[in-house]
Write a protein that holds these residues in place. Sequence first.
Motif, short mmCIF file in Angstrom:
data_model
loop_
_atom_site.label_atom_id
_atom_site.label_comp_id
_atom_site.label_asym_id
_atom_site.label_seq_id
_atom_site.Cartn_x
_atom_site.Cartn_y
_atom_site.Cartn_z
N TRP A 235 0.89 -1.24 -0.01
CA TRP A 235 0.16 -0.09 0.05
C TRP A 235 0.90 1.38 -0.01
O TRP A 235 0.33 2.25 0.15
CB TRP A 235 -1.06 -0.12 1.20
CG TRP A 235 -0.29 -0.44 2.60
CD1 TRP A 235 -0.10 -1.51 2.92
CD2 TRP A 235 0.09 0.57 3.37
NE1 TRP A 235 0.17 -1.43 4.19
CE2 TRP A 235 0.67 -0.06 4.55
CE3 TRP A 235 0.07 2.09 3.67
CZ2 TRP A 235 1.11 0.38 5.74
CZ3 TRP A 235 0.50 2.56 4.73
CH2 TRP A 235 0.85 1.51 5.86
N GLU A 521 0.44 9.39 -6.23
CA GLU A 521 0.15 8.03 -6.71
C GLU A 521 -1.15 8.12 -7.64
O GLU A 521 -1.75 9.16 -7.85
CB GLU A 521 -0.72 7.39 -5.46
CG GLU A 521 -2.08 8.11 -4.94
CD GLU A 521 -2.60 7.06 -3.80
OE1 GLU A 521 -2.32 7.30 -2.75
OE2 GLU A 521 -3.17 6.16 -4.33
N THR A 522 -1.11 7.10 -8.50
CA THR A 522 -2.09 6.85 -9.64
C THR A 522 -2.26 5.52 -10.08
O THR A 522 -1.68 4.61 -9.83
CB THR A 522 -1.81 7.88 -10.85
OG1 THR A 522 -2.89 7.86 -11.69
CG2 THR A 522 -0.52 7.22 -11.68
N GLN A 523 -3.60 5.30 -10.42
CA GLN A 523 -3.84 4.21 -10.69
C GLN A 523 -4.49 4.06 -11.99
O GLN A 523 -5.30 4.85 -12.37
CB GLN A 523 -4.92 3.33 -9.72
CG GLN A 523 -5.45 1.96 -10.08
CD GLN A 523 -6.15 1.19 -8.97
OE1 GLN A 523 -6.00 1.59 -7.70
NE2 GLN A 523 -7.11 0.62 -9.47
N ILE A 524 -4.31 3.20 -12.97
CA ILE A 524 -4.92 3.25 -14.42
C ILE A 524 -4.71 1.66 -15.05
O ILE A 524 -3.93 0.86 -14.58
CB ILE A 524 -4.01 4.08 -15.22
CG1 ILE A 524 -4.83 4.48 -16.60
CG2 ILE A 524 -2.54 3.77 -15.46
CD1 ILE A 524 -4.31 5.94 -17.08
N THR A 615 -4.11 -3.61 -14.78
CA THR A 615 -4.31 -2.47 -13.94
C THR A 615 -3.05 -2.34 -13.15
O THR A 615 -2.56 -3.08 -12.20
CB THR A 615 -5.57 -2.49 -13.20
OG1 THR A 615 -6.58 -2.78 -13.99
CG2 THR A 615 -5.86 -1.00 -12.38
N ARG A 617 -0.89 0.41 -10.15
CA ARG A 617 -1.11 1.53 -9.15
C ARG A 617 0.58 1.95 -9.14
O ARG A 617 1.47 1.19 -8.89
CB ARG A 617 -1.53 0.64 -8.07
CG ARG A 617 -1.79 2.17 -7.12
CD ARG A 617 -2.81 1.64 -6.24
NE ARG A 617 -3.30 2.90 -5.44
CZ ARG A 617 -4.08 3.03 -4.44
NH1 ARG A 617 -4.59 1.73 -4.29
NH2 ARG A 617 -4.37 4.07 -3.84
N TYR A 619 3.16 4.71 -7.28
CA TYR A 619 3.51 5.62 -5.98
C TYR A 619 4.72 6.43 -6.50
O TYR A 619 5.71 5.79 -6.97
CB TYR A 619 3.41 5.04 -4.93
CG TYR A 619 2.35 4.48 -4.34
CD1 TYR A 619 1.59 5.08 -3.44
CD2 TYR A 619 1.92 3.06 -4.48
CE1 TYR A 619 0.48 4.70 -2.82
CE2 TYR A 619 0.83 2.42 -3.99
CZ TYR A 619 0.04 3.22 -3.35
OH TYR A 619 -1.19 3.01 -2.68
#
Lengths: 665, 174
Positions: A235, A521-524, A615, A617, A619
């Motif tokens: 995390w 952070e980003t998630q794509i 997908t 994620r 950081y």
Amino acid sequence: MIADFGYTALLFAFAVAIYAVGAAWYGRRQNKPAWVESARNATILTFPLLALASGALVYLLVTGDFSINYVWQVSSRGMPTYLKVTSLWGGQAGSLLFWNLLLAAFTATAMARKWQEDKPLMPYAIIVASFTQIFFLGISAFVENPFARLPFTPPDGNGLNPLLRHPGMIIHPPMLYLGFVGFTIPYAFAMAALMANRLDDRWIQTTRRWTLVAWLFLSLGLILGGRWAYDVLGWGGYWAWDPVENASLMPWLAGTAFLHSVMIQEKRNIFKRWNVFLVVLTYSLVILGTFIVRSGVISSVHSFAQSAIGPLFFGFIVIMFIFSAYWMTVRREALVSENHLDSFLSREAAFLYNNFLFLAILAIVFLFTYYPIFSELFTGEKGFVGPPVYERALAPLFAVLLVLMGVAPLTMWYRTTLKRLELAARWPALAALLVIVALFALGMRSWGALLGFWIVAFSTILTLIEFWKGTRARMRKGEAPWTAYANLMARNRRRYGGYWIHLGVLVMAFGIIGTEIFQQETQIRLQTGERVALGYYEAEFKGVSRFPGPDDLLITEAQVDVYQNGRFVTTLTPRTELYTRTGQPMTIPSARSTVAEDFYILLINWEPTTANAATLRLYLNPLINWVWAGGFVFVLGTLIAAWPDPRDEKVRVARQERLVVSAAD
Amino acid sequence: MKTYRLRFVIVAILGLALGLTAVPALAQDGVVSDDAVNAVAKDIYCPVCENTPLDVCPTQACADWRDLIRTQLSEGKSPQEVREYFAQIYGDGVLANPPRRGLSLIVLWILPVVLLLVGVLLFSRYLSDLRAQTASAPRAVTVMTASAPTAVAKSDPAARDDYVARVEQELQKG
């Protein structure tokens, strides 16, 4: 066979510990030193007995005897040997046995030392330490027996909890346990001093190094735990204010307060009662922390060790409270020291401010950690306190603490003038301000970060000046700079080791501020060949491969090319690990680590049906590696401060003689 | 403990089912990004797992809850409304930052401030008392301050520093 042997050794250890308490008590009462000596030998004997019991359990784990319930629970045939060994502390029953082993090791070492003029304390120290051991041994032998058998022999075991298979988990629990059990020794000596009514500061001097060693292990446990969380839990962080984390932070806070306040008693022979109180508090928090972790009273991610031992622990805590409170009340007259405070600006006052801050932080952590229980009791609804609540309440206190850390070494015993402090702090304050102005000019607009970095810079400069002043004083006597510095460290290990610890904390604070405030952070979901940008990094998804790992592991690994400012730097391979037997998934990050930051990627989701998309994620954790580097400096400083110094003993003897002389006057 | 958790799981799953059926399949036209979902999910803790925020929780139930957040956001609910929705169904205990009401207002906001104030008050009074006693009962100044610095103090002002003095003392001893 081996199981019976191990269990017998465990029972013997239990019996021997009971004998030790009885013999010490009888020998003290009848004034028969031979009995006390025998009690001492018995206390030492518990260690080899427990080593045999633990050895037997390790043997069963390694050879895979799945007729033993514990072995079946935590190990499996396919596990590598080193994991079979470390599964000794991978579950409740085994880790309790391991805990017993470590406690016995500490106690045995403390008992094996030369006692000389501490002799009157010995029977009481044996009683207190062995009583603790009896409690834990009783649980091991009769409630959580690691050698208990299953009615049949299963073909294979469940295997170790995947979360605990990480290398960090191999050393994190032993460190934490050592830190926890280590505080039993100062507690036993403090109580012994009370019971024997010998309340000079001998018990503090005797246990000083024990306290420091216990504290070192506790600190190591906390730092390694953070690192483990960062590497395994997926995390992007290292500290979640989880109740179990707090359970080990709280004794650390109380212990840190104690390590500072003992210096007042050593120097000025005041605040005796306060020091006894802090030792009792630290030990109580250790036991309470063990209780929280093992009873599952506040549920959390670490609750792998839940069982029915809660009430027993609760009983033990109550007995210990009553015992400690009783003796502190009985000896209250002797504990009253003529506390003097010449000035609010003095070294002793600074230590008191330090204690106040540590205890304030402790009180708030305590309140928030136990809030779920209050809430459940009063409203029937399980309450919850998330990290934002902790951070909001504690950030100001930590900030003041960091300032104090820089300023306190400027004060002198008895009194210091404000003018003197001002003179010493003025230039460092301005220099730190320059750093902040520079950061502001570079575009930093977070006031929290600017203030935080100012404090860190200010206290760092002040601490470095302390080193410089000491070294310069020696250089003036004709020593070369490095010799001067080395001699300074060698001759004042505690003081300058302490300053190294302070530097470690400041480096960690630098990293914590950076990563807490500036994390991105980003998630794509990306198709093969697609890119995503984060900060000055870009990540390009290249594809996924799936392959079996050791044991029942199925690994799904993504390949991600990383570009920094448009230039290719590395390929990262974040992955998910699935333990097919239990179905437990793990998300293992892959990171590019630099001095400036970590670019940290997690594979969140990938399905074979849509193989060319995943997908991710991402950081960006600025300055995170400073947290680990600071931890390293911190541990180094503690080692310097705790390292035995033959001259200490001489000084102690001389001091004792002086006291005797002055008492005779 | 066990039954409590079981009950909770049932309530949680029922709640989830309710939430999912209550909003018809609007999610398809959602153009809500993962980041927007995570920004909300970060503040909501998984009601059934332990101490895990929804944005990082790997279980299927949490994935469904994230979809629920996405659906609600795509319907035009504000992040705060989504949080309130979760708090209504699963209790305030799922919010990382519990709302300022009821027991959490008292324990998480008022009590720390009160404790801190009382602490500061008691501590400062204790310190003042200590100092008053010390002032009224003057003692002989001990060896440390009196002789050590003067013995080495010479003309150099830096030598007045107590531990620099100590270092020099040590050096003189050899």
